[in-house]
Design a protein around this motif. Structure first.
Motif, PDB file in Angstrom:
ATOM      1  N   THR A   9       0.960  -0.889  -0.045  1.00 48.86           N
ATOM      2  CA  THR A   9      -0.085  -0.070  -0.097  1.00 48.86           C
ATOM      3  C   THR A   9       0.795   1.164   0.381  1.00 48.86           C
ATOM      4  OG1 THR A   9       0.151  -0.272   2.316  1.00 48.86           O
ATOM      5  CG2 THR A   9      -1.886  -1.363   0.884  1.00 48.86           C
ATOM      6  N   GLU A  10       2.225   1.185   1.022  1.00 51.15           N
ATOM      7  CA  GLU A  10       3.018   1.976   0.371  1.00 51.15           C
ATOM      8  C   GLU A  10       3.496   2.356  -1.524  1.00 51.15           C
ATOM      9  OE1 GLU A  10       7.219   3.677   2.532  1.00 51.15           O
ATOM     10  OE2 GLU A  10       7.037   1.481   2.821  1.00 51.15           O
ATOM     11  N   VAL A  11       3.241   3.942  -1.807  1.00 55.88           N
ATOM     12  CA  VAL A  11       3.876   3.818  -2.768  1.00 55.88           C
ATOM     13  C   VAL A  11       4.891   3.657  -3.052  1.00 55.88           C
ATOM     14  CG1 VAL A  11       3.836   5.592  -4.677  1.00 55.88           C
ATOM     15  CG2 VAL A  11       1.371   5.999  -2.686  1.00 55.88           C
ATOM     16  N   ARG A  12       5.732   2.499  -3.678  1.00 55.98           N
ATOM     17  CA  ARG A  12       7.267   2.467  -3.538  1.00 55.98           C
ATOM     18  C   ARG A  12       8.090   0.927  -4.946  1.00 55.98           C
ATOM     19  NH1 ARG A  12       9.899   0.454   1.215  1.00 55.98           N
ATOM     20  NH2 ARG A  12      11.267   1.047   0.617  1.00 55.98           N
ATOM     21  N   GLY A  13       8.589   0.838  -5.293  1.00 54.90           N
ATOM     22  CA  GLY A  13       8.867   0.107  -6.276  1.00 54.90           C
ATOM     23  C   GLY A  13       9.675   0.338  -6.811  1.00 54.90           C
ATOM     24  N   LYS A  14      10.304  -1.035  -7.809  1.00 57.84           N
ATOM     25  CA  LYS A  14      11.860  -0.685  -8.443  1.00 57.84           C
ATOM     26  C   LYS A  14      11.499  -0.012  -9.867  1.00 57.84           C
ATOM     27  CE  LYS A  14      13.225  -4.455  -5.519  1.00 57.84           C
ATOM     28  NZ  LYS A  14      13.029  -6.177  -5.841  1.00 57.84           N
ATOM     29  N   ILE A  15      13.038   0.290  -9.968  1.00 56.76           N
ATOM     30  CA  ILE A  15      12.344   0.923 -11.888  1.00 56.76           C
ATOM     31  C   ILE A  15      14.227   0.622 -12.118  1.00 56.76           C
ATOM     32  CG2 ILE A  15      10.836   2.869 -10.913  1.00 56.76           C
ATOM     33  CD1 ILE A  15      14.112   4.948 -11.705  1.00 56.76           C
ATOM     34  N   THR A  16      14.068   0.480 -13.518  1.00 56.57           N
ATOM     35  CA  THR A  16      15.651   0.264 -14.534  1.00 56.57           C
ATOM     36  C   THR A  16      15.393   0.880 -15.283  1.00 56.57           C
ATOM     37  OG1 THR A  16      14.617  -2.163 -14.171  1.00 56.57           O
ATOM     38  CG2 THR A  16      16.888  -1.308 -15.594  1.00 56.57           C
ATOM     39  N   LEU A  17      16.793   1.983 -15.270  1.00 55.46           N
ATOM     40  CA  LEU A  17      16.693   2.935 -16.327  1.00 55.46           C
ATOM     41  C   LEU A  17      17.750   3.221 -16.904  1.00 55.46           C
ATOM     42  CD1 LEU A  17      19.071   5.136 -14.224  1.00 55.46           C
ATOM     43  CD2 LEU A  17      16.698   5.451 -12.533  1.00 55.46           C
ATOM     44  N   PHE A  18      18.734   3.918 -17.840  1.00 58.04           N
ATOM     45  CA  PHE A  18      19.646   4.130 -18.267  1.00 58.04           C
ATOM     46  C   PHE A  18      20.466   5.231 -17.221  1.00 58.04           C
ATOM     47  CE2 PHE A  18      17.330   2.345 -22.554  1.00 58.04           C
ATOM     48  CZ  PHE A  18      18.341   1.158 -22.278  1.00 58.04           C
ATOM     49  N   GLY A  19      21.673   5.381 -17.157  1.00 57.09           N
ATOM     50  CA  GLY A  19      22.491   6.031 -16.683  1.00 57.09           C
ATOM     51  C   GLY A  19      23.857   5.868 -17.504  1.00 57.09           C
ATOM     52  N   THR A  20      24.680   6.677 -17.213  1.00 57.99           N
ATOM     53  CA  THR A  20      25.721   6.569 -18.232  1.00 57.99           C
ATOM     54  C   THR A  20      26.700   6.797 -16.894  1.00 57.99           C
ATOM     55  OG1 THR A  20      25.371   8.591 -19.274  1.00 57.99           O
ATOM     56  CG2 THR A  20      27.739   8.337 -19.006  1.00 57.99           C
ATOM     57  N   VAL A  21      28.136   5.599 -17.093  1.00 57.46           N
ATOM     58  CA  VAL A  21      28.710   5.096 -15.976  1.00 57.46           C
ATOM     59  C   VAL A  21      30.388   5.403 -17.071  1.00 57.46           C
ATOM     60  CG1 VAL A  21      29.792   3.355 -14.853  1.00 57.46           C
ATOM     61  CG2 VAL A  21      27.391   4.072 -14.849  1.00 57.46           C
ATOM     62  N   LYS A  22      31.146   6.045 -16.689  1.00 60.89           N
ATOM     63  CA  LYS A  22      32.731   6.031 -17.296  1.00 60.89           C
ATOM     64  C   LYS A  22      32.434   6.443 -18.811  1.00 60.89           C
ATOM     65  CE  LYS A  22      34.646   3.441 -13.144  1.00 60.89           C
ATOM     66  NZ  LYS A  22      35.566   2.345 -13.374  1.00 60.89           N
ATOM     67  N   ASN A  23      31.469   6.671 -19.025  1.00 59.75           N
ATOM     68  CA  ASN A  23      31.421   7.508 -20.523  1.00 59.75           C
ATOM     69  C   ASN A  23      30.321   6.348 -21.204  1.00 59.75           C
ATOM     70  OD1 ASN A  23      32.087  10.472 -20.333  1.00 59.75           O
ATOM     71  ND2 ASN A  23      34.052   9.271 -20.343  1.00 59.75           N
ATOM     72  N   GLN A  24      30.009   5.562 -20.365  1.00 59.19           N
ATOM     73  CA  GLN A  24      29.211   4.237 -21.062  1.00 59.19           C
ATOM     74  C   GLN A  24      27.065   4.245 -20.442  1.00 59.19           C
ATOM     75  OE1 GLN A  24      31.275   0.669 -20.458  1.00 59.19           O
ATOM     76  NE2 GLN A  24      32.869   0.940 -21.761  1.00 59.19           N
ATOM     77  N   VAL A  25      26.264   3.949 -21.588  1.00 60.61           N
ATOM     78  CA  VAL A  25      25.552   3.972 -21.180  1.00 60.61           C
ATOM     79  C   VAL A  25      25.586   2.258 -20.731  1.00 60.61           C
ATOM     80  CG1 VAL A  25      22.813   4.303 -21.986  1.00 60.61           C
ATOM     81  CG2 VAL A  25      24.915   4.867 -22.829  1.00 60.61           C
ATOM     82  N   CYS A  26      24.736   2.615 -19.190  1.00 56.80           N
ATOM     83  CA  CYS A  26      24.432   1.537 -19.108  1.00 56.80           C
ATOM     84  C   CYS A  26      22.800   1.251 -18.127  1.00 56.80           C
ATOM     85  CB  CYS A  26      25.082   0.993 -17.288  1.00 56.80           C
ATOM     86  SG  CYS A  26      27.359   1.259 -18.509  1.00 56.80           S
ATOM     87  N   LYS A  27      22.744   0.109 -18.033  1.00 57.97           N
ATOM     88  CA  LYS A  27      20.807   0.226 -17.489  1.00 57.97           C
ATOM     89  C   LYS A  27      21.501  -0.128 -15.553  1.00 57.97           C
ATOM     90  CE  LYS A  27      18.954  -3.020 -20.577  1.00 57.97           C
ATOM     91  NZ  LYS A  27      18.085  -5.091 -20.729  1.00 57.97           N
ATOM     92  N   ILE A  28      20.543   0.708 -14.209  1.00 57.31           N
ATOM     93  CA  ILE A  28      20.672   0.976 -13.529  1.00 57.31           C
ATOM     94  C   ILE A  28      19.717   0.482 -12.712  1.00 57.31           C
ATOM     95  CG2 ILE A  28      21.062   2.775 -11.848  1.00 57.31           C
ATOM     96  CD1 ILE A  28      23.178   4.393 -13.539  1.00 57.31           C
ATOM     97  N   GLN A  29      19.376  -0.286 -12.178  1.00 58.54           N
ATOM     98  CA  GLN A  29      18.707  -0.614 -11.201  1.00 58.54           C
ATOM     99  C   GLN A  29      18.207  -0.107  -9.267  1.00 58.54           C
ATOM    100  OE1 GLN A  29      19.045  -4.970 -10.267  1.00 58.54           O
ATOM    101  NE2 GLN A  29      17.967  -5.491 -12.535  1.00 58.54           N
ATOM    102  N   THR A  30      16.715   0.367  -8.980  1.00 58.92           N
ATOM    103  CA  THR A  30      16.738   1.139  -8.125  1.00 58.92           C
ATOM    104  C   THR A  30      15.419   0.851  -7.295  1.00 58.92           C
ATOM    105  OG1 THR A  30      17.542   3.292  -6.886  1.00 58.92           O
ATOM    106  CG2 THR A  30      16.766   3.295  -9.079  1.00 58.92           C
TER     107      THR A  30
END
Length: 82
Positions: A9-30
């Motif tokens: 019932t709490e508004v929370r959830g897992k997401i996967t996003l794209f981000g730049t890590v050491k000049n490379q686009v990577c999937k990031i989970q949070t």
């Protein structure tokens, strides 16, 4: 990139996003809670880039963002697309 629906019932959830890590686009989970999760849904639906900070760790070739903060939508992106 991907949002899982909240499991409680709490508004929370897992997401996967794209981000730049050491000049490379990577999937990031949070996992986001409350306002940040709602902003992530808005960003996903409207394809708006986001900014956030936190501790980025790598576990078995997967980047995980922990302790995320300063989660905001990139308002400059909307202005530049007009």
């Amino acid at each position: 990139m991907q949002i899982q629906p909240p499991t409680t019932t709490e508004v929370r959830g897992k997401i996967t996003l794209f981000g730049t890590v050491k000049n490379q686009v990577c999937k990031i989970q949070t996992e986001l809670i409350g306002r940040d999760y709602i902003l992530a849904i808005k960003a996903y639906q409207e394809r708006i880039p986001i900014f956030c900070t936190g501790n980025l760790i790598k576990v078995n070739d997967v980047f995980i963002l922990q302790d995320s903060c300063n989660f905001t939508l990139d308002a400059t992106w909307q202005n530049s697309s007009k």
